[in-house]
Design an enzyme around this catalytic site. Structure first.
Site, PDB file in Angstrom:
ATOM      1  N   HIS A 188       0.818  -1.207   0.000  1.00 54.25           N
ATOM      2  CA  HIS A 188       0.000   0.000   0.000  1.00 54.25           C
ATOM      3  C   HIS A 188       0.859   1.267   0.000  1.00 54.25           C
ATOM      4  O   HIS A 188       0.340   2.374   0.144  1.00 54.25           O
ATOM      5  CB  HIS A 188      -0.915  -0.027   1.239  1.00 54.25           C
ATOM      6  CG  HIS A 188      -2.065   0.912   1.182  1.00 54.25           C
ATOM      7  ND1 HIS A 188      -2.258   1.907   2.112  1.00 54.25           N
ATOM      8  CD2 HIS A 188      -3.100   1.022   0.320  1.00 54.25           C
ATOM      9  CE1 HIS A 188      -3.355   2.580   1.846  1.00 54.25           C
ATOM     10  NE2 HIS A 188      -3.886   2.059   0.747  1.00 54.25           N
ATOM     11  N   LYS A 190       3.272   4.405  -1.165  1.00 56.10           N
ATOM     12  CA  LYS A 190       3.371   5.341  -2.288  1.00 56.10           C
ATOM     13  C   LYS A 190       4.682   6.095  -2.118  1.00 56.10           C
ATOM     14  O   LYS A 190       4.762   7.043  -1.327  1.00 56.10           O
ATOM     15  CB  LYS A 190       2.211   6.323  -2.320  1.00 56.10           C
ATOM     16  CG  LYS A 190       0.841   5.683  -2.515  1.00 56.10           C
ATOM     17  CD  LYS A 190       0.095   5.632  -1.219  1.00 56.10           C
ATOM     18  CE  LYS A 190      -1.289   5.022  -1.421  1.00 56.10           C
ATOM     19  NZ  LYS A 190      -1.788   4.393  -0.205  1.00 56.10           N
ATOM     20  N   ASP A 195      17.136  10.281  -7.751  1.00 55.45           N
ATOM     21  CA  ASP A 195      18.572  10.410  -7.500  1.00 55.45           C
ATOM     22  C   ASP A 195      18.943  10.100  -6.052  1.00 55.45           C
ATOM     23  O   ASP A 195      19.977  10.582  -5.563  1.00 55.45           O
ATOM     24  CB  ASP A 195      19.072  11.815  -7.872  1.00 55.45           C
ATOM     25  CG  ASP A 195      19.004  12.074  -9.377  1.00 55.45           C
ATOM     26  OD1 ASP A 195      19.040  11.084 -10.147  1.00 55.45           O
ATOM     27  OD2 ASP A 195      18.899  13.240  -9.778  1.00 55.45           O
ATOM     28  N   HIS A 363      -9.105  11.518   1.992  1.00 52.65           N
ATOM     29  CA  HIS A 363      -8.189  10.390   1.854  1.00 52.65           C
ATOM     30  C   HIS A 363      -6.856  10.643   2.576  1.00 52.65           C
ATOM     31  O   HIS A 363      -5.937   9.831   2.510  1.00 52.65           O
ATOM     32  CB  HIS A 363      -7.939  10.111   0.370  1.00 52.65           C
ATOM     33  CG  HIS A 363      -7.343   8.779   0.080  1.00 52.65           C
ATOM     34  ND1 HIS A 363      -6.050   8.626  -0.391  1.00 52.65           N
ATOM     35  CD2 HIS A 363      -7.841   7.519   0.192  1.00 52.65           C
ATOM     36  CE1 HIS A 363      -5.789   7.345  -0.566  1.00 52.65           C
ATOM     37  NE2 HIS A 363      -6.854   6.641  -0.218  1.00 52.65           N
ATOM     38  N   LYS A 365      -3.973  10.838   5.375  1.00 48.93           N
ATOM     39  CA  LYS A 365      -3.566   9.968   6.485  1.00 48.93           C
ATOM     40  C   LYS A 365      -2.526  10.748   7.284  1.00 48.93           C
ATOM     41  O   LYS A 365      -1.315  10.622   7.046  1.00 48.93           O
ATOM     42  CB  LYS A 365      -2.988   8.649   5.969  1.00 48.93           C
ATOM     43  CG  LYS A 365      -3.931   7.896   4.993  1.00 48.93           C
ATOM     44  CD  LYS A 365      -3.203   7.661   3.701  1.00 48.93           C
ATOM     45  CE  LYS A 365      -3.982   6.999   2.603  1.00 48.93           C
ATOM     46  NZ  LYS A 365      -5.229   6.421   2.784  1.00 48.93           N
ATOM     47  N   ASP A 370       0.722  17.462  19.639  1.00 47.23           N
ATOM     48  CA  ASP A 370       1.275  18.707  20.175  1.00 47.23           C
ATOM     49  C   ASP A 370       2.029  19.418  19.053  1.00 47.23           C
ATOM     50  O   ASP A 370       1.515  19.588  17.968  1.00 47.23           O
ATOM     51  CB  ASP A 370       2.176  18.423  21.379  1.00 47.23           C
ATOM     52  CG  ASP A 370       1.378  17.911  22.588  1.00 47.23           C
ATOM     53  OD1 ASP A 370       0.138  18.015  22.559  1.00 47.23           O
ATOM     54  OD2 ASP A 370       1.993  17.416  23.538  1.00 47.23           O
TER      55      ASP A 370
END
Length: 445
Positions: A188, A190, A195, A363, A365, A370
């Site tokens: 899952h 991404k 470089d 969507h 996440k 703090d």
């Protein structure tokens, strides 16, 4: 005939019960499987066979010095905190895709992409054109896609890239009819690394819906562009995943472009996957909430928390911490949403504020604790992301960045409706029944 069916049912249920008892699943998950297998033996047997199991590589290293959260992450997945990182917050596809394409154009040595979803649409094709130009210019290009998440990626698309010299391969290839437990273990993540020194990480896949929206409306998501030592850590993760998928091993350090020293942010990369690191991100999120004294802001498209995280959130709110959780008002996976809503009552009674985002589909996440930590990653706060999928997240230890991420959370609150406790407690009985039913499957969602 009846006796044969009954004997088959009893044997199947007993066998799956034994497997659930001796497996490494949590007691709650084992109990759920045992209950369900006696009620729905055929369906749950297939589900169990394809369920994730702790296996594979992954090493623990001794915890490094630092805050409580840093030590938990270091102990869970062996990742150390690095300083001198330039971190840029990218909001939605409108900011992420142009930034990614610019970075790809500037690549001189290597481009490594790893995505759960890589679609053959106008965004995927635009990025593919850049990859083709760069590989013709002598840049090494590797593309790793999840076989299930990217099932719509056409053979013609892949063959065109492969013929031009792009090294492209699937993670967890599915070969019918020889299905295995690994079918349920998905990558899952991404990640994009250019470089070895510039990396992208977050919730945005390569798909046009992050620009154009879909039937749910505009997709709200967030991503990071990181330049510095933390990008090298993401490159090492990619290299490991690449080898796991059967790719030719390579040394990430040999492809790294060395940059001048920076006084940027401290960043720690957390990851979880089958094996010893399985609980690393679940423990990290719980630790961040435990360490917070003033506020915890969470945004997630799916909220099916672990028992530990649920209790920690409730205790923090009851102790005076400002705990806010933002979830979509409209879900693309109704079963997971109903399971998640069954936890809202305990949270609301403890003082947690729940916000329903209704200006499209949320969507993102993210987590802000703090001002000591801000997290952007790929993991949802559900059991699938926390215990089954391969996930990755960047924890940024920078007060100014935490304030910026908190500011975007406040901005998103303007597009939310706060869930009222009286409204929740007086919801229809039919909805309560649906929530309780799907909560039985919570350890599997």
């Amino acid at each position: 005939m009846f006796r044969t069916v009954l004997a088959t049912y009893l044997f199947t249920a007993a066998a799956c019960t034994a497997l659930a008892v001796i497996s490494h699943l949590s007691p709650v998950a084992s109990a759920a499987l045992i209950l369900l297998v006696w009620l729905l033996p055929a369906a749950v047997t297939a589900l169990y066979i394809f369920s994730a199991r702790p296996q594979g590589a992954g090493t623990r290293r001794s915890a490094s010095r630092g805050t409580f959260l840093e030590s938990v992450i270091a102990g869970g997945c062996g990742s150390a905190t690095s300083g001198g990182n330039d971190v840029e917050l990218l909001n939605d596809g409108g900011e992420m895709f142009p930034s990614l394409i610019r970075a790809l154009h500037h690549a001189r040595r290597s481009i490594d992409l790893e995505y759960y979803i890589f679609n053959d649409d106008r965004i995927g094709r635009a990025i593919a054109e850049v990859l083709l130009r760069k590989v013709r210019a002598g840049v090494r290009v590797r593309l790793l896609y999840d076989a299930v998440g990217s099932w719509r990626l056409s053979r013609r698309f892949k063959e065109r890239l492969r013929a031009a010299g792009v090294d492209i391969r699937p993670f967890g290839a599915v070969r019918f009819p020889w299905l295995t437990r690994s079918l349920n273990i998905r990558n899952h993540r991404k990640i994009a690394v250019i470089d070895g020194s510039t990396a992208f990480i977050g919730g945005i896949n390569i798909a046009r819906r992050y620009l154009d929206g879909d039937e749910l409306g505009r997709w709200r998501d967030q991503h990071l562009r990181i330049t510095g030592p933390a990008a090298a850590e993401l490159h090492r993760i990619f290299a490991s995943d690449w080898c796991h998928a059967g790719g030719q091993p390579f040394d990430p350090a040999a492809e790294r472009e060395h940059l001048p020293a920076s006084k940027g942010s401290r960043v720690q990369i957390g990851r979880s996957q089958t094996g010893p690191t399985r609980r690393a991100l679940a423990d990290a999120f719980t630790a961040a909430v435990m360490q917070a004294r003033r506020r915890v802001f969470i945004s997630t498209p799916y909220f099916v928390p672990t028992a530990e995280l649920l209790r920690t959130l409730c205790i923090a709110a009851a102790g005076g911490v400002d705990v806010r959780i933002m979830v979509p008002a409209r879900a693309d996976m109704r079963a997971a949403a109903l399971a998640g809503e069954s936890y809202f009552g305990e949270l609301l009674r403890s003082g947690v504020s729940i916000y329903l985002y209704d200006s499209g589909f949320l969507h993102s996440k993210t987590l802000v604790a703090d001002t000591f930590a801000a997290c952007v990653g790929t993991a949802n706060l559900d059991c699938r992301s926390l215990f089954t999928n391969w996930e990755v997240a960047a924890f940024v230890y920078d007060a100014r960045f935490a304030e910026r991420l908190a500011a975007t959370f406040f901005g998103d609150m303007l597009n939310c409706r706060r869930l009222d406790r009286w409204e929740y407690e007086n919801r229809p009985l039919s909805q309560r029944a649906a929530e309780r039913f799907w909560r039985l499957f919570a350890p599997l969602l």
